[in-house]
Design a protein around this motif. Structure first.
Motif, PDB file in Angstrom:
ATOM      1  N   THR A 109     -33.349  37.379 -70.665  1.00 57.84           N
ATOM      2  CA  THR A 109     -33.838  37.610 -69.301  1.00 57.84           C
ATOM      3  C   THR A 109     -35.355  37.639 -69.308  1.00 57.84           C
ATOM      4  OG1 THR A 109     -33.818  40.032 -69.451  1.00 57.84           O
ATOM      5  CG2 THR A 109     -31.787  38.971 -68.740  1.00 57.84           C
ATOM      6  N   TYR A 110     -35.927  36.955 -68.339  1.00 54.08           N
ATOM      7  CA  TYR A 110     -37.382  36.801 -68.252  1.00 54.08           C
ATOM      8  C   TYR A 110     -37.864  37.319 -66.914  1.00 54.08           C
ATOM      9  CZ  TYR A 110     -41.881  34.373 -67.789  1.00 54.08           C
ATOM     10  OH  TYR A 110     -43.194  34.085 -67.582  1.00 54.08           O
ATOM     11  N   VAL A 111     -38.859  38.191 -66.949  1.00 57.59           N
ATOM     12  CA  VAL A 111     -39.439  38.719 -65.715  1.00 57.59           C
ATOM     13  C   VAL A 111     -40.519  37.761 -65.244  1.00 57.59           C
ATOM     14  CG1 VAL A 111     -40.600  40.646 -64.603  1.00 57.59           C
ATOM     15  CG2 VAL A 111     -38.942  41.082 -66.422  1.00 57.59           C
ATOM     16  N   SER A 112     -40.222  37.051 -64.186  1.00 61.73           N
ATOM     17  CA  SER A 112     -41.132  36.085 -63.600  1.00 61.73           C
ATOM     18  C   SER A 112     -41.795  36.733 -62.379  1.00 61.73           C
ATOM     19  CB  SER A 112     -40.357  34.825 -63.223  1.00 61.73           C
ATOM     20  OG  SER A 112     -41.205  33.794 -62.816  1.00 61.73           O
ATOM     21  N   GLY A 113     -41.581  36.220 -61.199  1.00 63.82           N
ATOM     22  CA  GLY A 113     -42.157  36.831 -60.008  1.00 63.82           C
ATOM     23  C   GLY A 113     -41.837  36.038 -58.761  1.00 63.82           C
ATOM     24  N   ALA A 114     -41.785  36.725 -57.633  1.00 63.05           N
ATOM     25  CA  ALA A 114     -41.561  36.047 -56.355  1.00 63.05           C
ATOM     26  C   ALA A 114     -42.684  35.041 -56.122  1.00 63.05           C
ATOM     27  CB  ALA A 114     -41.522  37.070 -55.224  1.00 63.05           C
ATOM     28  N   GLY A 115     -42.321  33.846 -55.701  1.00 64.96           N
ATOM     29  CA  GLY A 115     -43.320  32.806 -55.462  1.00 64.96           C
ATOM     30  C   GLY A 115     -43.496  31.848 -56.615  1.00 64.96           C
ATOM     31  N   THR A 116     -42.737  32.048 -57.693  1.00 60.69           N
ATOM     32  CA  THR A 116     -42.818  31.139 -58.836  1.00 60.69           C
ATOM     33  C   THR A 116     -42.462  29.714 -58.404  1.00 60.69           C
ATOM     34  OG1 THR A 116     -42.360  32.839 -60.481  1.00 60.69           O
ATOM     35  CG2 THR A 116     -41.758  30.593 -61.063  1.00 60.69           C
ATOM     36  N   ASP A 117     -43.203  28.745 -58.923  1.00 64.27           N
ATOM     37  CA  ASP A 117     -43.071  27.349 -58.518  1.00 64.27           C
ATOM     38  C   ASP A 117     -42.257  26.558 -59.536  1.00 64.27           C
ATOM     39  OD1 ASP A 117     -43.377  24.781 -57.563  1.00 64.27           O
ATOM     40  OD2 ASP A 117     -45.490  24.615 -58.137  1.00 64.27           O
ATOM     41  N   SER A 118     -40.987  26.341 -59.230  1.00 65.57           N
ATOM     42  CA  SER A 118     -40.106  25.617 -60.152  1.00 65.57           C
ATOM     43  C   SER A 118     -40.469  24.144 -60.275  1.00 65.57           C
ATOM     44  CB  SER A 118     -38.643  25.746 -59.699  1.00 65.57           C
ATOM     45  OG  SER A 118     -38.225  27.091 -59.739  1.00 65.57           O
ATOM     46  N   THR A 119     -41.202  23.604 -59.292  1.00 64.19           N
ATOM     47  CA  THR A 119     -41.580  22.197 -59.362  1.00 64.19           C
ATOM     48  C   THR A 119     -42.737  21.972 -60.339  1.00 64.19           C
ATOM     49  OG1 THR A 119     -43.281  22.235 -57.618  1.00 64.19           O
ATOM     50  CG2 THR A 119     -40.974  22.003 -56.914  1.00 64.19           C
ATOM     51  N   GLU A 120     -43.481  23.039 -60.631  1.00 68.19           N
ATOM     52  CA  GLU A 120     -44.643  23.004 -61.528  1.00 68.19           C
ATOM     53  C   GLU A 120     -45.784  22.155 -60.959  1.00 68.19           C
ATOM     54  OE1 GLU A 120     -43.712  22.197 -65.671  1.00 68.19           O
ATOM     55  OE2 GLU A 120     -41.588  22.620 -65.303  1.00 68.19           O
ATOM     56  N   ARG A 121     -45.746  21.884 -59.653  1.00 64.64           N
ATOM     57  CA  ARG A 121     -46.762  21.002 -59.065  1.00 64.64           C
ATOM     58  C   ARG A 121     -47.551  21.651 -57.930  1.00 64.64           C
ATOM     59  NH1 ARG A 121     -42.290  17.415 -59.447  1.00 64.64           N
ATOM     60  NH2 ARG A 121     -41.937  17.615 -57.202  1.00 64.64           N
ATOM     61  N   GLY A 122     -47.306  22.900 -57.648  1.00 65.76           N
ATOM     62  CA  GLY A 122     -47.971  23.561 -56.537  1.00 65.76           C
ATOM     63  C   GLY A 122     -49.435  23.873 -56.797  1.00 65.76           C
ATOM     64  N   ARG A 123     -50.110  24.407 -55.785  1.00 67.13           N
ATOM     65  CA  ARG A 123     -51.540  24.696 -55.887  1.00 67.13           C
ATOM     66  C   ARG A 123     -51.825  25.976 -56.653  1.00 67.13           C
ATOM     67  NH1 ARG A 123     -54.236  24.275 -50.064  1.00 67.13           N
ATOM     68  NH2 ARG A 123     -56.058  24.610 -51.397  1.00 67.13           N
ATOM     69  N   SER A 124     -50.886  26.887 -56.678  1.00 69.21           N
ATOM     70  CA  SER A 124     -51.104  28.175 -57.338  1.00 69.21           C
ATOM     71  C   SER A 124     -50.911  28.051 -58.852  1.00 69.21           C
ATOM     72  CB  SER A 124     -50.142  29.229 -56.782  1.00 69.21           C
ATOM     73  OG  SER A 124     -50.266  30.442 -57.481  1.00 69.21           O
ATOM     74  N   MET A 125     -51.974  28.349 -59.593  1.00 70.16           N
ATOM     75  CA  MET A 125     -51.920  28.192 -61.047  1.00 70.16           C
ATOM     76  C   MET A 125     -50.858  29.075 -61.679  1.00 70.16           C
ATOM     77  SD  MET A 125     -52.907  29.903 -64.074  1.00 70.16           S
ATOM     78  CE  MET A 125     -54.372  30.910 -63.787  1.00 70.16           C
ATOM     79  N   TRP A 126     -50.854  30.372 -61.328  1.00 67.50           N
ATOM     80  CA  TRP A 126     -49.913  31.286 -61.964  1.00 67.50           C
ATOM     81  C   TRP A 126     -48.466  30.878 -61.671  1.00 67.50           C
ATOM     82  CZ3 TRP A 126     -45.940  33.930 -59.838  1.00 67.50           C
ATOM     83  CH2 TRP A 126     -45.934  34.117 -58.438  1.00 67.50           C
ATOM     84  N   ALA A 127     -48.220  30.407 -60.423  1.00 65.01           N
ATOM     85  CA  ALA A 127     -46.861  30.025 -60.033  1.00 65.01           C
ATOM     86  C   ALA A 127     -46.394  28.792 -60.802  1.00 65.01           C
ATOM     87  CB  ALA A 127     -46.804  29.780 -58.534  1.00 65.01           C
ATOM     88  N   ARG A 128     -47.304  27.853 -61.050  1.00 65.60           N
ATOM     89  CA  ARG A 128     -46.964  26.654 -61.833  1.00 65.60           C
ATOM     90  C   ARG A 128     -46.607  27.033 -63.270  1.00 65.60           C
ATOM     91  NH1 ARG A 128     -51.825  24.673 -59.814  1.00 65.60           N
ATOM     92  NH2 ARG A 128     -52.679  24.749 -61.938  1.00 65.60           N
ATOM     93  N   VAL A 129     -47.423  27.890 -63.863  1.00 73.13           N
ATOM     94  CA  VAL A 129     -47.202  28.285 -65.259  1.00 73.13           C
ATOM     95  C   VAL A 129     -45.899  29.064 -65.394  1.00 73.13           C
ATOM     96  CG1 VAL A 129     -48.116  29.596 -67.209  1.00 73.13           C
ATOM     97  CG2 VAL A 129     -49.668  28.278 -65.762  1.00 73.13           C
TER      98      VAL A 129
END
Length: 224
Positions: A109-129
């Motif tokens: 189990t991995y603690v990620s966060g609301a707003g994480t970008d599964s496409t890896e192409r969004g503008r938010s750096m943290w969400a892409r990573v």
């Protein structure tokens, strides 16, 4: 259940560790830490380890695991993409590859966060990573669950390690009951997170692989 926890000294890790120590089905908890925790519980065994990219020296400890709860993480504020990727992606994947020797029965189990970008192409750096990390974990040969909480209320002594966040939580703690009523889908607690992590181990790969606050709260309320 034999469980290993990364990031047990943080706010989320504190709640997860507490839940594991209270759970009758959990027989042993291994906490991988940089410095020893102030906790002498008989179920807890601490592994002091400083290189979060190489686990070859403790590989023998990583066998016969039922679950790995990865709660280690940092804020992206003040960090460039390279540094944030090293801590968020590289550290996580090094741990995942190391514990994968436990076999296909392992739950990660991995603690990620609301707003994480599964496409890896969004503008938010943290969400892409975070999205890249989630995608890589879901491709690993074990049962993987991604936890995407939004607002987390610390319980039972849990607190952020970063001073500014610790102060923020102290100032806004009174808002939790209000937020829980106004935005129940976006609020959870460190206690519910810990219980929910234990609950997904029992699912053995069933159910949704990505869980947000409502699913976390449901599982966290139902766990023993």
């Amino acid at each position: 259940m034999r469980i290993i926890i990364f990031g047990a000294s943080g706010m989320i890790g504190h709640g997860v560790l507490r839940a594991c120590l209270l759970e009758p089905d959990v027989t042993e908890v291994l906490a991988v830490v940089r410095t020893s925790l102030d906790n002498d519980h008989p179920k807890l065994r601490q592994i002091v380890h400083t290189d979060f990219t190489d686990y070859s020296t403790i590989r023998g400890e990583l066998e016969n695991l039922d679950a790995c709860f990865f709660c280690l993480g940092v804020t992206s504020v003040g960090r460039g993409e390279e540094e944030y990727t090293r801590i968020t992606y590289d550290y996580t994947m090094a741990a995942a590859e190391a514990v994968s020797v436990a076999g296909p029965g392992l739950t990660f189990t991995y603690v990620s966060g609301a707003g994480t970008d599964s496409t890896e192409r969004g503008r938010s750096m943290w969400a892409r990573v975070k999205g890249r990390t989630e995608n890589a974990l879901l491709a690993m040969p074990f049962d993987a669950y991604m936890f995407r909480p939004a607002f987390i209320q610390p319980r039972h002594g849990a607190a952020p390690r970063v001073t500014v966040y610790r102060m923020l939580y102290r100032l806004t703690g009174w808002l939790h009951p209000v937020l829980r009523r106004l935005m129940p889908k976006h609020v959870t607690t460190s206690e519910h997170l810990g219980r929910a992590m234990i609950a997904v181990v029992r699912l053995r790969g069933q159910g949704p692989a990505v869980l947000h606050s409502p699913e976390i709260n449901e599982l966290g309320s139902g766990a023993s």
